[in-house]
Design a protein around this motif. Structure first.
Motif, short mmCIF file in Angstrom:
data_model
loop_
_atom_site.label_atom_id
_atom_site.label_comp_id
_atom_site.label_asym_id
_atom_site.label_seq_id
_atom_site.Cartn_x
_atom_site.Cartn_y
_atom_site.Cartn_z
N ILE A 120 126.11 -5.63 46.25
CA ILE A 120 125.13 -6.73 46.24
C ILE A 120 125.91 -8.03 46.10
O ILE A 120 126.61 -8.24 45.12
CB ILE A 120 124.11 -6.55 45.11
CG1 ILE A 120 123.27 -5.30 45.38
CG2 ILE A 120 123.21 -7.78 44.98
CD1 ILE A 120 122.33 -4.93 44.27
N ARG A 121 125.80 -8.91 47.09
CA ARG A 121 126.67 -10.08 47.18
C ARG A 121 125.91 -11.36 46.86
O ARG A 121 124.67 -11.40 46.91
CB ARG A 121 127.28 -10.18 48.58
CG ARG A 121 126.29 -10.41 49.70
CD ARG A 121 126.94 -10.42 51.07
NE ARG A 121 125.97 -10.72 52.12
CZ ARG A 121 125.66 -11.94 52.53
NH1 ARG A 121 126.25 -12.99 51.97
NH2 ARG A 121 124.78 -12.13 53.48
N THR A 122 126.66 -12.40 46.53
CA THR A 122 126.06 -13.69 46.21
C THR A 122 126.57 -14.81 47.10
O THR A 122 126.09 -15.94 47.01
CB THR A 122 126.36 -14.08 44.75
OG1 THR A 122 127.79 -14.17 44.57
CG2 THR A 122 125.80 -13.06 43.77
N GLY A 123 127.53 -14.51 47.97
CA GLY A 123 128.18 -15.56 48.74
C GLY A 123 127.42 -16.02 49.96
O GLY A 123 126.26 -15.67 50.18
N LEU A 124 128.07 -16.81 50.77
CA LEU A 124 127.55 -17.31 52.03
C LEU A 124 128.15 -16.52 53.17
O LEU A 124 129.26 -15.99 53.04
CB LEU A 124 127.87 -18.80 52.16
CG LEU A 124 127.23 -19.72 51.12
CD1 LEU A 124 127.79 -21.14 51.25
CD2 LEU A 124 125.71 -19.73 51.26
N PRO A 125 127.47 -16.37 54.30
CA PRO A 125 126.17 -16.96 54.61
C PRO A 125 125.01 -16.22 53.98
O PRO A 125 125.15 -15.07 53.55
CB PRO A 125 126.12 -16.84 56.14
CG PRO A 125 126.88 -15.58 56.42
CD PRO A 125 128.01 -15.59 55.41
N LEU A 126 123.85 -16.88 53.95
CA LEU A 126 122.63 -16.20 53.53
C LEU A 126 122.17 -15.26 54.63
O LEU A 126 122.47 -15.48 55.80
CB LEU A 126 121.53 -17.22 53.23
CG LEU A 126 121.71 -18.11 52.00
CD1 LEU A 126 120.53 -19.06 51.87
CD2 LEU A 126 121.85 -17.28 50.73
N PRO A 127 121.45 -14.21 54.27
CA PRO A 127 120.95 -13.28 55.31
C PRO A 127 119.87 -13.94 56.16
O PRO A 127 119.16 -14.84 55.70
CB PRO A 127 120.37 -12.13 54.48
CG PRO A 127 120.01 -12.75 53.17
CD PRO A 127 121.04 -13.80 52.91
N SER A 128 119.75 -13.47 57.39
CA SER A 128 118.67 -13.95 58.26
C SER A 128 117.34 -13.35 57.81
O SER A 128 117.30 -12.37 57.06
CB SER A 128 118.95 -13.56 59.71
OG SER A 128 118.87 -12.15 59.85
N VAL A 129 116.26 -13.93 58.30
CA VAL A 129 114.92 -13.40 57.98
C VAL A 129 114.79 -11.97 58.49
O VAL A 129 114.24 -11.10 57.81
CB VAL A 129 113.83 -14.29 58.60
CG1 VAL A 129 112.45 -13.65 58.43
CG2 VAL A 129 113.85 -15.68 57.96
N GLY A 130 115.33 -11.70 59.69
CA GLY A 130 115.26 -10.35 60.25
C GLY A 130 116.02 -9.34 59.40
O GLY A 130 115.54 -8.21 59.19
N GLU A 131 117.21 -9.72 58.93
CA GLU A 131 117.99 -8.82 58.08
C GLU A 131 117.26 -8.53 56.79
O GLU A 131 117.18 -7.37 56.35
CB GLU A 131 119.35 -9.46 57.77
CG GLU A 131 120.23 -8.61 56.86
CD GLU A 131 121.53 -9.30 56.49
OE1 GLU A 131 122.15 -8.90 55.48
OE2 GLU A 131 121.95 -10.25 57.21
N MET A 132 116.70 -9.56 56.17
CA MET A 132 115.97 -9.36 54.92
C MET A 132 114.75 -8.45 55.13
O MET A 132 114.50 -7.54 54.33
CB MET A 132 115.51 -10.71 54.36
CG MET A 132 116.63 -11.61 53.91
SD MET A 132 116.04 -13.23 53.34
CE MET A 132 115.40 -12.80 51.73
#
Length: 290
Positions: A120-132
Motif C-alpha cells: 500500500i503506497r503513499t507516493g505519486l502519481p495518484l491512481p486514475s479513477v479507472g484504477e481505483m
C-alpha cells in the motif's frame, strides 16, 4: 512521507506537472509519516460512523410527535412497530465508538508494517479513477466472499454464544448498530476487509476510500429502511437493508442471509431459502389483501 522536498522536485520526478489532486496530496502528505497516514482510517471511520446514520436516526426519533415523520417510518421502515428510544441510540453509539477506538485504534498502530509489506503506497502519481474503481470492485467481491464464511462461523454455537450475540442485540437494526459488536468480532471482520488490498495493493487514498465505502455499505444494510429510490437498488445482486434485516429479525437461530454485501453466496450455498420462502409468503399475502 514523500521523498520530495518541494513541489518542483515532485513534478520533475513525475516528468510532468502535477494535477490539482496530486498537488493537494503533496501539500498534505509530504511531511506526514506513512504510518500516520495509514492511521487516518481511525478518525475517518469515526466521522463516517457518526454522520452517515444520523439522518435516519433523527427521522425515527422525531416520529413520536411528528405526523409526517411517523408516516415515513410506517411506510419505509422494515419493522415499523419497533421504535428505539433516544437512550438506546445513545448507548449504541457510545458503546460502539468505544469499541472501535479500543480495537481498531491499536490495530492500526501495530498493523502498519503489514500494510507496507503488501505494497500500500503513499507516493505519486495518484491512481486514475479507472484504477481505483477496478480495485474497489475487487475489494467488494473479496470482502463479500470471505465475509460470508466468517459470518457463518460466527453463527456456530460457540461463535454466537461467545462473540456474535452482541451484534444481534438489535433484532430491528439501525445504522448505528452496523459496527455494534464484540471487540473480537470487529477484529475478525477486519480480515476480509483488509484481504482485498492485500491481494491487489493500492494507493493510500484508495485504501481510505475503500473503508469509507465499506462502512457506508454496512450502515445502509443495517439502516432498517427500504426506500424505493435508494441508488443501491440498481446495483446487481446487492442485498441491501431488506436482505439483512431478515437475518436480524430471525436472530441467533438464523441460518439465512449471511452475505455481507451481495446475495450470490447465499444463493450458491443455499442459505437464502428461508428468506425466499418469507418473501414468497409476503407476496401471496399481499395478493390476497388486494
Amino acid at each position: 512521507m514523500l521523498p520530495y522536498a518541494t513541489a518542483a522536485e515532485a513534478a520533475a520526478a513525475l516528468g510532468r506537472a502535477m494535477t490539482a489532486a496530486e498537488a493537494a496530496w503533496f501539500g498534505y502528505s509530504a511531511a506526514v509519516p506513512d504510518r500516520w497516514l495509514y492511521c487516518h482510517n481511525v478518525p475517518i471511520l469515526l466521522v463516517v460512523y457518526t454522520l452517515a446514520p444520523l439522518p435516519l436516526a433523527l427521522l425515527e426519533l422525531r416520529s413520536t410527535g411528528d405526523a409526517n415523520a411517523s408516516s415515513l417510518i410506517h411506510k419505509y421502515k422494515l419493522q415499523p412497530r419497533v421504535r428505539l428510544s433516544p437512550a438506546a441510540f445513545l448507548r449504541c453509539y457510545l458503546d460502539t465508538a468505544r469499541v472501535l477506538l479500543l480495537s481498531v485504534g491499536p490495530l492500526s498502530l501495530v498493523s502498519y508494517p503489514v500494510a507496507e509489506m503488501v505494497g500500500i503506497r503513499t507516493g505519486l502519481p495518484l491512481p486514475s479513477v479507472g484504477e481505483m474503481a477496478a480495485q474497489l470492485v475487487v475489494y467488494l467481491l473479496v470482502e463479500d466472499y470471505l465475509g460470508y464464511w466468517m459470518h457463518r462461523l460466527l453463527h456456530t454455537k460457540w461463535g454466537y454464544d461467545k462473540i456474535h450475540h452482541v451484534h444481534h442485540e438489535f433484532t430491528a437494526p439501525m445504522g448505528y448498530a452496523a459496527p455494534y459488536a464484540h471487540w473480537a468480532e470487529v477484529l475478525i471482520l477486519g480480515v476480509p476487509a483488509f484481504a482485498g488490498p492485500a491481494i491487489v495493493p493500492c494507493h493510500m487514498t484508495t485504501f481510505w476510500l475503500w473503508f469509507v465505502l465499506r462502512h457506508i455499505e454496512a450502515i445502509d444494510t443495517h439502516s432498517g429502511f427500504s426506500f424505493p429510490l435508494n441508488p443501491t437498488k440498481f446495483i446487481p445482486f446487492y442485498g441491501g437493508a431488506e436482505h439483512h434485516d431478515y437475518h436480524h429479525r430471525v436472530g441467533g437461530q438464523s441460518q439465512s442471509n449471511f452475505s455481507t454485501i451481495f446475495t450470490f453466496c447465499d444463493y450458491l450455498y443455499g442459505t437464502d431459502k428461508g428468506y425466499r420462502y418469507h418473501k414468497a409468503s409476503l407476496g401471496k399475502l399481499q395478493e390476497m389483501i388486494e
